[in-house]
Design a protein around this motif. Structure first.
Motif, PDB file in Angstrom:
ATOM      1  N   ASP A 144      15.558  11.256  -4.887  1.00  0.00           N
ATOM      2  CA  ASP A 144      14.056  11.895  -5.272  1.00  0.00           C
ATOM      3  C   ASP A 144      13.095  11.758  -4.081  1.00  0.00           C
ATOM      4  O   ASP A 144      12.036  12.158  -4.369  1.00  0.00           O
ATOM      5  CB  ASP A 144      13.357  10.988  -6.506  1.00  0.00           C
ATOM      6  CG  ASP A 144      13.151   9.518  -6.109  1.00  0.00           C
ATOM      7  OD1 ASP A 144      13.486   9.341  -5.048  1.00  0.00           O
ATOM      8  OD2 ASP A 144      13.069   8.787  -6.941  1.00  0.00           O
ATOM      9  N   SER A 145      13.579  11.761  -2.764  1.00  0.00           N
ATOM     10  CA  SER A 145      12.811  11.860  -1.692  1.00  0.00           C
ATOM     11  C   SER A 145      11.794  10.855  -1.488  1.00  0.00           C
ATOM     12  O   SER A 145      10.824  10.742  -0.811  1.00  0.00           O
ATOM     13  CB  SER A 145      12.160  13.325  -1.472  1.00  0.00           C
ATOM     14  OG  SER A 145      13.183  14.011  -1.654  1.00  0.00           O
ATOM     15  N   THR A 146      11.831   9.752  -2.455  1.00  0.00           N
ATOM     16  CA  THR A 146      10.886   8.496  -2.184  1.00  0.00           C
ATOM     17  C   THR A 146      11.000   7.859  -0.736  1.00  0.00           C
ATOM     18  O   THR A 146      10.161   7.477  -0.117  1.00  0.00           O
ATOM     19  CB  THR A 146      11.388   7.538  -3.222  1.00  0.00           C
ATOM     20  OG1 THR A 146      10.994   7.938  -4.524  1.00  0.00           O
ATOM     21  CG2 THR A 146      10.368   6.223  -2.926  1.00  0.00           C
ATOM     22  N   LEU A 147      12.445   7.976  -0.309  1.00  0.00           N
ATOM     23  CA  LEU A 147      12.702   7.387   0.918  1.00  0.00           C
ATOM     24  C   LEU A 147      13.910   8.222   1.617  1.00  0.00           C
ATOM     25  O   LEU A 147      14.468   9.096   1.094  1.00  0.00           O
ATOM     26  CB  LEU A 147      13.593   6.073   0.767  1.00  0.00           C
ATOM     27  CG  LEU A 147      12.270   4.796   0.660  1.00  0.00           C
ATOM     28  CD1 LEU A 147      13.544   3.686   0.282  1.00  0.00           C
ATOM     29  CD2 LEU A 147      11.701   4.560   1.910  1.00  0.00           C
TER      30      LEU A 147
ATOM     31  N   TYR B 214      11.048  -3.244  -1.299  1.00  0.00           N
ATOM     32  CA  TYR B 214      10.719  -4.506  -1.626  1.00  0.00           C
ATOM     33  C   TYR B 214      11.204  -4.763  -3.141  1.00  0.00           C
ATOM     34  O   TYR B 214      12.037  -5.957  -3.260  1.00  0.00           O
ATOM     35  CB  TYR B 214       9.553  -5.054  -1.448  1.00  0.00           C
ATOM     36  CG  TYR B 214       9.075  -6.349  -2.058  1.00  0.00           C
ATOM     37  CD1 TYR B 214       9.391  -7.446  -0.988  1.00  0.00           C
ATOM     38  CD2 TYR B 214       8.747  -6.765  -3.399  1.00  0.00           C
ATOM     39  CE1 TYR B 214       9.093  -8.963  -1.518  1.00  0.00           C
ATOM     40  CE2 TYR B 214       8.406  -8.185  -3.559  1.00  0.00           C
ATOM     41  CZ  TYR B 214       8.751  -9.084  -2.662  1.00  0.00           C
ATOM     42  OH  TYR B 214       8.171 -10.263  -2.948  1.00  0.00           O
ATOM     43  N   ARG B 215      11.370  -3.723  -3.970  1.00  0.00           N
ATOM     44  CA  ARG B 215      11.874  -4.120  -5.114  1.00  0.00           C
ATOM     45  C   ARG B 215      13.509  -4.264  -5.191  1.00  0.00           C
ATOM     46  O   ARG B 215      14.012  -4.727  -5.671  1.00  0.00           O
ATOM     47  CB  ARG B 215      11.613  -2.694  -6.122  1.00  0.00           C
ATOM     48  CG  ARG B 215      11.932  -3.133  -7.671  1.00  0.00           C
ATOM     49  CD  ARG B 215      11.492  -1.779  -8.408  1.00  0.00           C
ATOM     50  NE  ARG B 215      10.186  -1.499  -8.402  1.00  0.00           N
ATOM     51  CZ  ARG B 215       9.307  -2.005  -9.174  1.00  0.00           C
ATOM     52  NH1 ARG B 215       9.595  -3.033  -9.922  1.00  0.00           N
ATOM     53  NH2 ARG B 215       8.036  -1.854  -8.954  1.00  0.00           N
ATOM     54  N   CYS B 216      14.045  -3.237  -4.174  1.00  0.00           N
ATOM     55  CA  CYS B 216      15.632  -3.356  -4.002  1.00  0.00           C
ATOM     56  C   CYS B 216      15.797  -4.796  -3.363  1.00  0.00           C
ATOM     57  O   CYS B 216      16.846  -5.315  -3.928  1.00  0.00           O
ATOM     58  CB  CYS B 216      15.862  -2.138  -3.067  1.00  0.00           C
ATOM     59  SG  CYS B 216      15.883  -0.575  -3.520  1.00  0.00           S
TER      60      CYS B 216
ATOM     61  N   ALA C 235       0.855  -1.197  -0.066  1.00  0.00           N
ATOM     62  CA  ALA C 235      -0.013   0.186  -0.153  1.00  0.00           C
ATOM     63  C   ALA C 235       0.919   1.319  -0.115  1.00  0.00           C
ATOM     64  O   ALA C 235       0.596   2.232  -0.428  1.00  0.00           O
ATOM     65  CB  ALA C 235      -0.898   0.047   1.309  1.00  0.00           C
ATOM     66  N   ASP C 236       1.899   1.331   0.538  1.00  0.00           N
ATOM     67  CA  ASP C 236       2.631   2.451   0.749  1.00  0.00           C
ATOM     68  C   ASP C 236       3.955   2.290  -0.337  1.00  0.00           C
ATOM     69  O   ASP C 236       4.639   1.242  -0.495  1.00  0.00           O
ATOM     70  CB  ASP C 236       3.530   2.500   2.047  1.00  0.00           C
ATOM     71  CG  ASP C 236       4.399   3.693   2.265  1.00  0.00           C
ATOM     72  OD1 ASP C 236       4.838   4.115   1.314  1.00  0.00           O
ATOM     73  OD2 ASP C 236       4.555   4.079   3.363  1.00  0.00           O
ATOM     74  N   PRO C 237       4.081   3.176  -1.385  1.00  0.00           N
ATOM     75  CA  PRO C 237       4.912   3.225  -2.463  1.00  0.00           C
ATOM     76  C   PRO C 237       6.326   3.015  -1.992  1.00  0.00           C
ATOM     77  O   PRO C 237       7.045   2.281  -2.655  1.00  0.00           O
ATOM     78  CB  PRO C 237       4.654   4.363  -3.137  1.00  0.00           C
ATOM     79  CG  PRO C 237       3.218   4.847  -2.987  1.00  0.00           C
ATOM     80  CD  PRO C 237       2.962   4.302  -1.479  1.00  0.00           C
ATOM     81  N   ALA C 238       6.682   3.545  -0.710  1.00  0.00           N
ATOM     82  CA  ALA C 238       7.978   3.296  -0.514  1.00  0.00           C
ATOM     83  C   ALA C 238       8.361   2.158  -0.172  1.00  0.00           C
ATOM     84  O   ALA C 238       9.447   1.398  -0.384  1.00  0.00           O
ATOM     85  CB  ALA C 238       8.144   4.677   0.802  1.00  0.00           C
ATOM     86  N   HIS C 239       7.208   1.381   0.729  1.00  0.00           N
ATOM     87  CA  HIS C 239       7.510  -0.001   1.035  1.00  0.00           C
ATOM     88  C   HIS C 239       7.801  -0.892  -0.186  1.00  0.00           C
ATOM     89  O   HIS C 239       8.597  -1.761  -0.304  1.00  0.00           O
ATOM     90  CB  HIS C 239       6.492  -0.222   1.837  1.00  0.00           C
ATOM     91  CG  HIS C 239       6.519   0.133   3.259  1.00  0.00           C
ATOM     92  ND1 HIS C 239       5.359   0.191   3.890  1.00  0.00           N
ATOM     93  CD2 HIS C 239       7.299   1.132   3.802  1.00  0.00           C
ATOM     94  CE1 HIS C 239       5.417   0.954   5.072  1.00  0.00           C
ATOM     95  NE2 HIS C 239       6.801   1.348   5.031  1.00  0.00           N
TER      96      HIS C 239
END
Length: 391
Positions: free
Chosen positions: A254-257, A224-226, A216-220
């Motif tokens: 880009d401040s995603t994380l 997980y992709r990493c 649900a959280d794009p950052a999460h």
């Protein structure tokens, strides 16, 4: 003037004027009418025909008065408020009785849009209820119901149901989180990521069926992709390698994380079952995707300019992401995913019911007059295909 109301009145007026027009409307059902009084009248007219009413055998061009009065009496048993004068209003609203199949097609178009809208709303409501209760069965059931409805409507309309992407594509295809149990879902995602970082080999338990888009959280999802990239390359997984991978992908720039977010996840409790936590994550993904698909289908159905054939196929395409996450949900639970209901045809077999449904709503084009130029040959009427008044 309401076009759909006018079409319903015109098709009923056509049948009241010419009972023989019912033979061209076998593909139209009483439930396709929006107004209850119209549903009752059409059902009554069908019943009178099935009972062998004398009006059907009359040789005069004008049906006997009993055809109208008996229809009113029969319909009054099904609905209240029908007056004896209303059938005459219907008759006066019909320009030409021989155009009944075209009027009926308009009624069917309105019913297709209305039915798809209603079932999309039910799917959205079921998805919200399941998200609140931490379940998925209700959303998956109503998704199957909606798929079955789309297949049935395709059969009635005379088209082949197949997923087709809208052109141009919708302006947004992102999965919108449901505003229920959001804290619990985010907590499950953080716990899962912490387990995947701290436990060697934990990725093997979920990598086969869990995807970044299930978070649900794009950052999460990006974290997980990493982790998936490190696992795919066979590199060790820990907080340092994860931080490096996130930096290489530009997630910190880009401040995603932020570094603090990553540190909080890596310092979290890393004990627990990755498989169980992954099931919680994909369960919430099922309900979110179901809600998103339902909104997309409803938006399509509420577009009155969209032809029924395209509407059905675009709606099937909008349900595609839900089919994908459902398959992975079934894999996570060790159960094979049930096949969605489809209209199966044998090889090289033409769909006669669909063809008849389409042709019964069509009117053959009249042959054009011979050209005045010498040596021109008129095209025979039989060589011309029937006009298809729909897409």
């Amino acid at each position: 003037m309401n076009p759909l109301l006018s079409a319903e009145q015109a098709v009923l007026g056509s049948v009241l004027l010419d009972p023989g027009q019912l033979a061209h409307l076998d593909w139209l059902a009483p439930d396709h009418f929006y107004r209850p009084v119209h549903r009752a009248l059409f059902a009554a007219l069908r019943k009178l025909r099935n009972d062998g009413h004398p009006a059907l055998a009359a040789e005069t061009s004008v049906p006997p008065l009993s055809w109208v009065t008996d229809a009113v009496d029969e319909a009054s048993r099904r609905v209240r408020g029908l007056t004896a004068s209303y059938p005459h209003i219907l008759i006066s609203s019909c320009p030409r009785s021989e155009h009944a199949p075209v009027y009926g097609r308009m009624v069917l178009e309105g019913a297709i849009h209305r039915s798809i809208t209603e079932h999309a709303i039910r799917l959205h409501q079921a998805a919200r209820a399941d998200a609140l209760q931490g379940e998925v069965e209700g959303a998956l059931h109503y998704a199957d119901v909606l798929t079955g409805v789309l297949n049935d409507l395709a059969r009635r309309w005379g088209t082949e149901p197949r997923p087709v992407a809208p052109t141009p594509p919708p302006s947004t295809t992102t999965v919108i989180p449901l505003p229920v149990r959001a804290n619990q879902v985010a907590e499950d995602e953080r716990f899962l990521l912490a387990v995947l970082v701290e436990r060697p080999g934990a990725m093997d338990e979920v990598v086969g069926w869990l995807r970044p888009g299930d978070f649900a959280d794009p950052a999460h999802g990006q974290l997980y992709r990493c982790l998936g990239a490190l696992h795919h390359r066979g590199e060790p997984i820990d907080r340092i390698t994860l931080l490096w991978e996130a930096q290489q992908r530009g997630l910190l720039a880009d401040s995603t994380l932020t570094g603090d977010q990553l540190t909080a996840i890596c310092d979290g409790v890393g004990a627990g079952s990755a498989e169980w936590l992954g099931e919680q994550v994909i369960r919430s993904s099922v309900t979110r995707t179901a809600a998103t698909s339902a909104r997309a289908v409803r938006s399509l159905a509420e577009n009155e300019t969209l032809a029924p054939g395209r509407l059905i196929n675009h709606a099937l395409h909008a349900l595609g992401p839900l089919d994908d996450v459902r398959t992975r949900w079934q894999t996570a639970n060790g159960r094979p995913a049930p096949r969605s209901p489809t209209l199966a045809l044998a090889p090289n077999e033409s769909p006669p019911a669909q063809v008849r449904a389409a042709l019964s709503r069509s009117t053959p084009r009249a042959a054009p007059p011979p050209s005045a130029r010498p040596g021109s040959t008129p095209i025979p009427t039989a060589a011309r295909p029937p006009s298809r008044g729909h897409n």
